[in-house]
Write a protein that holds these residues in place. Sequence first.
Motif, PDB file in Angstrom:
ATOM      1  N   GLU A 228     -10.553  -3.822  -4.334  1.00 21.19           N
ATOM      2  CA  GLU A 228      -9.849  -4.313  -3.142  1.00 21.19           C
ATOM      3  C   GLU A 228      -8.507  -4.938  -3.533  1.00 21.19           C
ATOM      4  N   GLN A 229      -8.557  -5.684  -4.637  1.00 26.01           N
ATOM      5  CA  GLN A 229      -7.380  -6.461  -5.055  1.00 26.01           C
ATOM      6  C   GLN A 229      -6.669  -5.760  -6.202  1.00 26.01           C
TER       7      GLN A 229
ATOM      8  N   GLN B 195       0.835  -1.208   0.000  1.00 25.11           N
ATOM      9  CA  GLN B 195       0.000   0.000   0.000  1.00 25.11           C
ATOM     10  C   GLN B 195       0.872   1.262   0.000  1.00 25.11           C
TER      11      GLN B 195
ATOM     12  N   GLY C  45      -6.849  -1.366  -8.629  1.00 22.50           N
ATOM     13  CA  GLY C  45      -6.473  -1.681  -7.248  1.00 22.50           C
ATOM     14  C   GLY C  45      -5.190  -0.984  -6.812  1.00 22.50           C
TER      15      GLY C  45
ATOM     16  N   ASN D 168      -3.330   1.745  -4.808  1.00 18.52           N
ATOM     17  CA  ASN D 168      -3.587   2.621  -3.652  1.00 18.52           C
ATOM     18  C   ASN D 168      -2.887   3.959  -3.878  1.00 18.52           C
TER      19      ASN D 168
ATOM     20  N   LYS E 225     -12.758   2.046  -6.046  1.00 15.99           N
ATOM     21  CA  LYS E 225     -11.496   1.371  -5.715  1.00 15.99           C
ATOM     22  C   LYS E 225     -11.686  -0.134  -5.584  1.00 15.99           C
TER      23      LYS E 225
END
Length: 535
Positions: A522-523, A460, A504, A506, A520
């Motif tokens: 998740e993966q 992240q 995905g 971040n 957004k």
Amino acid sequence: MLLKSFKLSVFLLLCFCFMFNSCKSIKSTTVNTQLLHPAIIPLPAKLLWENKAYKVPKANTICFNDGGKVAASWLHKLLQSANIAATVTSGNNCGNWNITLNPSLKSSLGEEGYNLEITENGIQLNSGTKAGLLYAIQTLRQFFPAGIENQQLSSEQISLAQVSISDKPEYSWRGTMVDVARSFFDLKYLKHHVDRMALYKLNRLHLHLTDDQGWRIEIKSKPKLTQVSSRGSVTGGRSGYLTQEEYKELQDYALERNIIIIPEIDMPGHIYAALAAYPELNCENNSNINPKKATPPEPYSGEEVGWSKFCLKNPATYDFVSEVIGELSEITKGPWIHIGGDEIEDPLYKTFVVKADSIVRHYNKIAIGWEEVTQAKVSDSFISQQWNGKTESVVDVKVIESICSQFYFDHGNTPGQKDVATWCKKDGITIKEVYNFLNTNPMVIGVEAPVWTEKVHSNQAMDDRFWPRLTAVAEIAWTPLSKRDFSDFAKRLSMQGNRLGYMGVNFFQNPEIEWNNISKAEQAGDVFSNFSPGE
Ligand code: ACM
């Protein structure tokens, strides 16, 4: 007349909707309004919009000529992800999607350029090279709604803005660097990083594989490098290493995407992890480790630099370097090996650099080093990587520009961001500062943005440091200076937020940009993740 002005007002309304993404009620009654004038990054060198769209029919044919088969596979995958049915066939201009590899185009388009035409008759992709065809497809990908990245496209009919593009890059070196030594990033993350680089036509991935805190590449003739040296990391960071199989897998995955891996073994300084595992490499009383931030065989997990170095008068050092570079050259398909060379002083430093350069050349590779290496009389083929601009060079060699005040993305996105480096620029590096890069040195072959990982310990955080600033790197490295305009770039970037979100990533939602609504995922993953086009 009436019809004409009606058409004009519909067109203006569509443009308005596209710009402000706000006409939800008319979306379903028009053909994909958002696809008029997609926001392409990097901006193509030459681009002419027609104010019309090509409605993709229900049945399609992808037609490729000799050498265009791989590109046809990429394109087929793209269309499948948009629920567009297509048959793939070889021939010359036999479909509504035509791929033509024509080596004679290299004289005008170079090694990576391409032409992309979308007209009322269909789509033409032409290039002199396979790389150029892949880039034509990456541009085309940005004509599709962002949901294509994450299987979020409804079955609505796709329309593509009509356009004529003739495009090629400003610089051959469009790179990123990941420091996997302070904190490890594994094959899975690195593949996602490659996926994202490919979308924006970035083409060099430099891996900083070794440093005081850890050694991250398997060297079969030196097993303790992985048994011992890979176990450490900076405090809070991750340890681990890439096996040679993993390295090769990453390399092939990247090469399919026109990205070349540059492995770095940082030496003669920044070498404590190796010295801890192979104590015979040290001078008597470990005098090469000074000040003694750690003593072999204990690991080092701090952040200081400039205190460890090879024992440069010890012949064993050169045997070690030769064996490591030899093995690394054998598994590396790209032409370059990075030998580091930063932040160390030693009376034998210049001698070491010249020897390391000749060892790299012995294995038929080209050496790259951080700018300090140009204090030594390295060979003409050597490439210097500028980072602090303090070195007085005695040679006239090619340069990769990574000046820390513009390209060290371990520095914050905004002033006051937590867990970021501040030593080069206290208030961080804004997108605009990256974008404003101006090159005056004719020896510069391109740019590269590193992320050092003393404070970057998670996927992240790595995403946050790289994105969206890498989109600005992509544009300054690709688009001619005369076409660059930050406010136009910022508008296009705001439209790309959703794509990065669906992928995905971040990314840091930088206040410099007016972001649209962002979905957004998740993966991590995108339309081409884990895809292989075959031979
Ligand atoms: C460096 O930042 N020491 C290359």
